[in-house]
Write a protein that holds these residues in place. Structure first.
Motif, PDB file in Angstrom:
ATOM      1  N   PRO A   3       0.525  -1.641  -0.213  1.00 30.13           N
ATOM      2  CA  PRO A   3       0.137   0.097  -0.284  1.00 30.13           C
ATOM      3  C   PRO A   3       0.910   1.372  -0.126  1.00 30.13           C
ATOM      4  N   SER A   4       1.992   1.231   0.516  1.00 28.61           N
ATOM      5  CA  SER A   4       2.823   2.532   1.178  1.00 28.61           C
ATOM      6  C   SER A   4       3.715   3.008  -0.784  1.00 28.61           C
ATOM      7  N   VAL A   5       3.197   2.183  -1.490  1.00 30.12           N
ATOM      8  CA  VAL A   5       3.224   2.842  -2.963  1.00 30.12           C
ATOM      9  C   VAL A   5       2.648   3.382  -3.350  1.00 30.12           C
ATOM     10  N   SER A   6       1.331   3.072  -3.701  1.00 30.48           N
ATOM     11  CA  SER A   6       0.329   3.235  -4.122  1.00 30.48           C
ATOM     12  C   SER A   6      -0.267   4.942  -2.993  1.00 30.48           C
ATOM     13  N   ILE A   7       0.365   4.721  -1.840  1.00 28.70           N
ATOM     14  CA  ILE A   7       0.181   5.758  -0.895  1.00 28.70           C
ATOM     15  C   ILE A   7       0.973   7.254  -1.624  1.00 28.70           C
ATOM     16  N   GLN A   8       2.402   6.811  -1.975  1.00 31.33           N
ATOM     17  CA  GLN A   8       3.597   7.694  -2.654  1.00 31.33           C
ATOM     18  C   GLN A   8       2.488   8.130  -3.861  1.00 31.33           C
ATOM     19  N   VAL A   9       2.224   7.383  -5.238  1.00 30.46           N
ATOM     20  CA  VAL A   9       1.783   7.550  -6.186  1.00 30.46           C
ATOM     21  C   VAL A   9       0.798   8.536  -5.879  1.00 30.46           C
ATOM     22  N   VAL A  10      -0.341   8.403  -5.612  1.00 27.95           N
ATOM     23  CA  VAL A  10      -1.380   9.408  -5.399  1.00 27.95           C
ATOM     24  C   VAL A  10      -0.812  10.720  -4.465  1.00 27.95           C
ATOM     25  N   THR A  25      -9.214  32.718   1.149  1.00 23.26           N
ATOM     26  CA  THR A  25      -8.683  31.294   1.312  1.00 23.26           C
ATOM     27  C   THR A  25      -8.882  30.600   2.346  1.00 23.26           C
ATOM     28  N   VAL A  26      -9.511  29.309   2.132  1.00 20.60           N
ATOM     29  CA  VAL A  26      -9.599  28.541   3.469  1.00 20.60           C
ATOM     30  C   VAL A  26      -8.617  27.246   3.508  1.00 20.60           C
ATOM     31  N   SER A  27      -8.093  27.236   4.425  1.00 21.68           N
ATOM     32  CA  SER A  27      -7.105  26.417   4.773  1.00 21.68           C
ATOM     33  C   SER A  27      -8.280  24.685   5.288  1.00 21.68           C
ATOM     34  N   GLY A  28      -7.004  24.091   5.392  1.00 24.00           N
ATOM     35  CA  GLY A  28      -7.666  22.911   6.325  1.00 24.00           C
ATOM     36  C   GLY A  28      -6.186  21.842   6.105  1.00 24.00           C
ATOM     37  N   THR A  29      -6.604  20.259   6.148  1.00 21.84           N
ATOM     38  CA  THR A  29      -5.070  19.369   6.094  1.00 21.84           C
ATOM     39  C   THR A  29      -5.517  17.978   5.171  1.00 21.84           C
ATOM     40  N   TRP A  30      -4.885  17.592   4.684  1.00 20.45           N
ATOM     41  CA  TRP A  30      -5.323  16.405   3.904  1.00 20.45           C
ATOM     42  C   TRP A  30      -3.790  15.119   3.970  1.00 20.45           C
ATOM     43  N   SER A  31      -4.598  14.535   3.662  1.00 16.92           N
ATOM     44  CA  SER A  31      -2.957  12.831   3.720  1.00 16.92           C
ATOM     45  C   SER A  31      -3.768  12.095   2.897  1.00 16.92           C
ATOM     46  N   VAL A  32      -2.761  10.509   2.731  1.00 15.79           N
ATOM     47  CA  VAL A  32      -3.217   9.727   2.114  1.00 15.79           C
ATOM     48  C   VAL A  32      -2.664   8.945   3.095  1.00 15.79           C
ATOM     49  N   THR A  33      -3.608   8.131   3.652  1.00 18.51           N
ATOM     50  CA  THR A  33      -3.451   6.476   3.993  1.00 18.51           C
ATOM     51  C   THR A  33      -3.541   5.351   3.973  1.00 18.51           C
ATOM     52  N   SER A  34      -3.315   4.829   5.110  1.00 23.02           N
ATOM     53  CA  SER A  34      -3.565   2.783   4.563  1.00 23.02           C
ATOM     54  C   SER A  34      -5.211   3.283   5.130  1.00 23.02           C
ATOM     55  N   ASP A  35      -6.203   1.714   3.567  1.00 25.22           N
ATOM     56  CA  ASP A  35      -7.472   2.011   4.703  1.00 25.22           C
ATOM     57  C   ASP A  35      -7.273   0.819   5.171  1.00 25.22           C
ATOM     58  N   ILE A  93      -6.410   2.030  -0.241  1.00 22.92           N
ATOM     59  CA  ILE A  93      -5.536   3.944   0.732  1.00 22.92           C
ATOM     60  C   ILE A  93      -6.717   4.756   1.037  1.00 22.92           C
ATOM     61  N   ASP A  94      -7.123   5.295   1.579  1.00 18.69           N
ATOM     62  CA  ASP A  94      -8.315   6.205   1.756  1.00 18.69           C
ATOM     63  C   ASP A  94      -7.140   8.194   1.379  1.00 18.69           C
ATOM     64  N   PHE A  95      -8.012   8.927   0.663  1.00 17.21           N
ATOM     65  CA  PHE A  95      -7.811  10.211   0.680  1.00 17.21           C
ATOM     66  C   PHE A  95      -8.230  10.877   1.908  1.00 17.21           C
ATOM     67  N   ASN A  96      -7.798  11.253   2.554  1.00 15.76           N
ATOM     68  CA  ASN A  96      -8.963  12.527   4.034  1.00 15.76           C
ATOM     69  C   ASN A  96      -8.435  13.398   3.212  1.00 15.76           C
ATOM     70  N   ILE A  97      -9.608  14.628   4.184  1.00 13.68           N
ATOM     71  CA  ILE A  97      -9.193  15.459   3.940  1.00 13.68           C
ATOM     72  C   ILE A  97     -10.393  16.503   5.259  1.00 13.68           C
ATOM     73  N   MET A  98      -9.101  17.255   5.439  1.00 12.28           N
ATOM     74  CA  MET A  98     -10.448  17.806   6.598  1.00 12.28           C
ATOM     75  C   MET A  98     -10.373  19.804   6.145  1.00 12.28           C
ATOM     76  N   PHE A  99     -11.368  19.951   6.732  1.00  8.40           N
ATOM     77  CA  PHE A  99     -11.630  21.047   6.470  1.00  8.40           C
ATOM     78  C   PHE A  99     -12.560  21.574   8.200  1.00  8.40           C
ATOM     79  N   SER A 100     -12.764  22.228   8.868  1.00  6.51           N
ATOM     80  CA  SER A 100     -13.584  23.065   9.603  1.00  6.51           C
ATOM     81  C   SER A 100     -14.141  23.800   9.753  1.00  6.51           C
ATOM     82  N   ALA A 101     -14.489  24.979   8.633  1.00  3.01           N
ATOM     83  CA  ALA A 101     -15.161  25.565   8.630  1.00  3.01           C
ATOM     84  C   ALA A 101     -14.344  27.229   6.905  1.00  3.01           C
ATOM     85  N   PRO A 102     -15.283  27.398   5.880  1.00  5.69           N
ATOM     86  CA  PRO A 102     -16.532  27.171   6.393  1.00  5.69           C
ATOM     87  C   PRO A 102     -17.694  25.810   6.130  1.00  5.69           C
TER      88      PRO A 102
END
Length: 158
Positions: A32-39, A85-95, A109-118
């Motif tokens: 999975p780390s191969v796909s994580i790096q590719v994404v 401008t809206v700020s958040g975080t993201w990551s790609v992790t093992s599912d 794998i998961d494509f994780n997105i996190m925005f708290s607002a708006p």
């Protein structure tokens, strides 16, 4: 004679079945780390726009018109339309969790997105499964554990 033919047929079928081997080159067998790096490399390779966001059957794509999304290598995510401008975080992790196993994707794998607002951006916050990816497109899906609704999100590269 019929019993002999039947026995020989069963032996032949059993022999063929046990002699077949699985092909370990299948995507689901890869590290999975191969796909994580590719994404990850794909996401940080440029800026993106949302070409489609369907929230449980409701098209909410227009909420993101004019915004350019930048996935930074430090895990920060910035959406900018020139005035806001809206700020958040993201990551790609093992599912490897059981909270989102409702969709059987080729990528484990998961494509994780996190925005708290708006609020409209907070709607994007999830651990998305990857439906498909190319050099210019990332298609994501999430099946809600609560109400069973399906959300889809598509990013197109600028």
């Amino acid at each position: 004679m019929k019993n002999t033919i039947k026995t020989l047929t069963l032996l032949l079928v059993g022999l063929v079945a046990t002699s077949c081997s699985s092909d370990n080159n299948d995507d689901t067998m890869q590290d999975p780390s191969v796909s994580i790096q590719v994404v990850t490399d794909l996401a940080v390779s440029g800026s993106w726009t949302i070409s489609s966001f369907i929230d449980s059957g409701t098209d909410e794509t227009n909420d993101f018109n004019g915004y350019t999304f930048t996935f930074n290598s430090d895990g920060s995510l910035v959406a900018d339309n020139g005035t806001t401008t809206v700020s958040g975080t993201w990551s790609v992790t093992s599912d490897d969790s059981s909270d989102d196993d409702d969709y059987d994707s080729n990528d484990d794998i998961d494509f994780n997105i996190m925005f708290s607002a708006p609020p409209e951006f907070a709607e994007l916050s999830d651990d998305w499964d990857i439906v498909s990816r190319s050099a210019s497109r990332i298609e994501l899906i999430d099946i809600s554990g609560g109400n069973g609704g399906t959300d889809t999100l598509t990013f197109e590269k600028n």
